[in-house]
Design a protein around this motif. Structure first.
Motif, mmCIF file in Angstrom:
data_model
loop_
_atom_site.group_PDB
_atom_site.id
_atom_site.type_symbol
_atom_site.label_atom_id
_atom_site.label_comp_id
_atom_site.label_asym_id
_atom_site.label_seq_id
_atom_site.Cartn_x
_atom_site.Cartn_y
_atom_site.Cartn_z
ATOM 1 N N THR A 80 0.884 -1.167 0.000
ATOM 2 C CA THR A 80 0.000 0.000 0.000
ATOM 3 C C THR A 80 0.916 1.210 0.000
ATOM 4 N N THR A 137 -7.225 -1.745 -4.444
ATOM 5 C CA THR A 137 -8.055 -0.646 -3.929
ATOM 6 C C THR A 137 -7.295 0.654 -4.151
ATOM 7 N N THR A 139 -7.596 4.983 -2.890
ATOM 8 C CA THR A 139 -8.303 6.016 -2.134
ATOM 9 C C THR A 139 -8.228 7.303 -2.932
ATOM 10 N N MET A 147 -13.371 11.546 0.960
ATOM 11 C CA MET A 147 -12.354 10.546 0.604
ATOM 12 C C MET A 147 -13.083 9.216 0.435
ATOM 13 N N VAL A 148 -12.881 8.567 -0.706
ATOM 14 C CA VAL A 148 -13.586 7.309 -0.987
ATOM 15 C C VAL A 148 -12.557 6.244 -1.349
ATOM 16 N N THR A 149 -12.770 5.037 -0.827
ATOM 17 C CA THR A 149 -11.917 3.925 -1.242
ATOM 18 C C THR A 149 -12.704 3.088 -2.240
ATOM 19 N N CYS A 150 -12.114 2.820 -3.400
ATOM 20 C CA CYS A 150 -12.835 2.028 -4.399
ATOM 21 C C CYS A 150 -11.934 0.943 -4.970
ATOM 22 N N GLU A 174 -3.886 7.156 -2.324
ATOM 23 C CA GLU A 174 -3.200 5.910 -1.933
ATOM 24 C C GLU A 174 -3.674 4.782 -2.826
#
Ligand SMILES: Cc1cc2nc3c(=O)[nH]c(=O)nc-3n(C[C@H](O)[C@H](O)[C@H](O)COP(=O)(O)OP(=O)(O)OC[C@H]3O[C@@H](n4cnc5c(N)ncnc54)[C@H](O)[C@@H]3O)c2cc1C
Length: 448
Positions: A80, A137, A139, A147-150, A174
């Motif tokens: 990550t 994933t 961010t 802030m969205v993690t997809c 990220e």
């Protein structure tokens, strides 16, 4: 205001410069210090896109301050990282532990965010897909400050629009992905000599099982030799392969800029004569080495141009453009011959000319499609720009498209014809409130 340009040094635009230093700062950048909404922002990584993709319409957010590796599992290879991390720095940490990125472009001086936003392809696209295919994933700081993690299974529409989305859905903060295991830092390379275009395309097709393949093409050859190429096939070498090379360091360090271009070269330096002489010698030398497998250190195999610092200055002060198109397989042979013929007839010397085979891609605005891609570097001039408009018509007629990360000059009509996923991306941009807030010189030029 700061003057920005891409790797081709054309075009140049003024834009305000914003430099966040931590992921937590990014979402708040959509508003100014007085809380008023900002318009015309775009993220920028290392500025290795050739044209105007990483120049904000009003402000450019340079992400290089976000350069930490957040986690690295040495058992599984999962990492990550912050989006401004340089690929070179990731390789520096991962390689001695026996891991390598699943996809790398032709320079290691790009950021992970830039690689995702352009869904970059490597010499293994036919087997491994684009870099975006490996992202698990990411961010994203959306234009409303959320802030969205997809990922492929989590907000998949947003994910698909962001892979190859050229920064137009938000700022990537990220990302997590998994590296591939390697046993050495060497590539076992085999060269196939292709005396003309048909045999170059056949050699790429026949190499479908090779992990890596790429063709250097002599773009000045004409007549029966039109499209003559050296096709380089590569596999990660094993420790047993290294015994052939006495004293080989298992993890050879990157050789830094062996040579730097100190000044803008006179624009006539890369002319038909000098490039023609270089190409003839290079082809002859490559043909002599054909057949035998040779060991090449990873940096020379993947990133040969990184050895020459600031090589973009070789094209003179006016800068240069890279023309990279992809053509569906059925039209590739005829259209490529037509393109090469016109470039050669016009006497334009492209120092770099590369052919690769590509597979399908999954982002709405990803460049790859099943077919063949050609990349040519040409110095900017009125004649070159006129020639490229003619080439665009051939590419559109063949059902192909131009790579946005290399583009500095295509028309909106050429873009519209080439990217069927554009309207889906536009709809998503509306849903997340991106129009007006997130825009680059490229997106404004093309009406994305
Ligand atoms: C010598 C050379 C060889 C190359 N070879 C290849 C190749 O083989 N294959 C290939 O596919 N490409 C290749 N490229 C192109 C390069 O990989 C892409 O342009 C890549 O996007 C550059 O990354 P960057 O960090 O410099 O991004 P930039 O050039 O700074 O930005 C490129 C795009 O990414 C967006 N972006 C950057 N960071 C973020 C972020 N954090 N969040 C959201 N959007 C962001 C920008 O808005 C812009 O639209 C090459 C380029 C060079 C100079």
């Amino acid at each position: 205001m700061t003057e920005f340009h891409g790797w081709g040094r054309y075009p140049r635009h003024d834009s305000a410069l914003i430099s966040p230093l931590a992921p937590g700062e990014v979402a708040s950048l959509y508003d100014d210090a007085d809380g008023r909404p900002r318009a015309g922002l775009i993220a920028r990584g290392a500025g290795r896109a050739y044209g105007d993709a990483a120049i904000g319409d009003s402000a450019t957010v340079v992400m290089r301050g976000l350069d930490r590796i957040r986690s690295f599992d040495r058992q599984t290879g999962r990492v990550t990282v912050e989006a401004g991390l340089l690929l070179a720095d990731l390789i520096g940490v991962a390689m001695p532990a026996g891991w390598f990125p699943p996809v790398v472009p032709g320079t290691r001086f790009v950021t992970i965010g830039g690689m995702i936003a352009a869904d970059v392809h490597g010499k293994n696209h036919h087997r491994a897909g684009g870099f975006g295919d490996h992202v698990e994933t990411l961010t994203l700081a959306l234009p409303d400050g959320q802030m969205v993690t997809c990922g492929p299974d989590h907000h998949p529409d947003l994910f698909r629009a962001t892979i190859g989305g050229m920064g137009l859905t938000g700022m990537i903060v990220e990302a997590s992905f998994t590296l591939v295991p390697i046993q050495t830092g060497w590539i076992s390379q085999r060269t196939v000599v292709a005396p003309d275009l048909d045999r170059a395309l056949a050699a790429l097709r026949d190499a479908a099982e090779a992990t890596y393949s790429v063709a250097w093409i002599d773009c000045l050859a004409r007549g029966a030799a039109l499209g003559r190429s050296l096709v380089y096939l590569g596999e990660h070498a094993t420790p047993a392969d290294l015994t052939a090379r006495a004293g080989a360091d298992r993890w050879p360090p990157a050789v830094g800029g062996r040579f730097t271009v100190p000044l803008d070269a006179p624009s006539m330096m890369l002319n038909r004569l000098s490039v023609g002489a270089f190409n003839a010698l290079y082809y002859k030398r490559g043909a002599r080495a054909a057949g035998q497998a040779m060991l090449v250190p990873w940096d020379r195999y993947f990133f040969p141009l990184d050895g020459i610092g600031d090589w973009n200055r070789l094209y003179g002060a006016r800068g240069f453009v890279q023309y990279q198109c992809v053509l569906p397989m059925t039209a590739a042979a005829g259209t490529l011959a037509d393109i090469l013929e016109r470039v050669s007839r016009a006497g334009h010397a492209s120092f770099l000319a590369v052919l690769k085979q590509l597979g399908p891609a999954h982002g709405d605005l990803s460049f790859p499609m099943e077919g063949v891609t050609l990349a040519l570097d040409l110095p900017v001039s009125a004649r070159v720009l006129a020639l490229l408009n003619d080439l665009d018509r051939l590419v559109v007629a063949a059902g192909g498209r131009l790579y946005l990360a290399k583009d500095a000059r295509q028309s909106p009509a050429t873009f519209e014809a080439g990217y069927p996923g554009r309207d889906r991306l536009r709809r998503l941009r509306h849903q997340i409130g991106a129009p007006g807030r997130l825009s680059s010189k490229l997106s404004t030029r093309l009406g994305i």
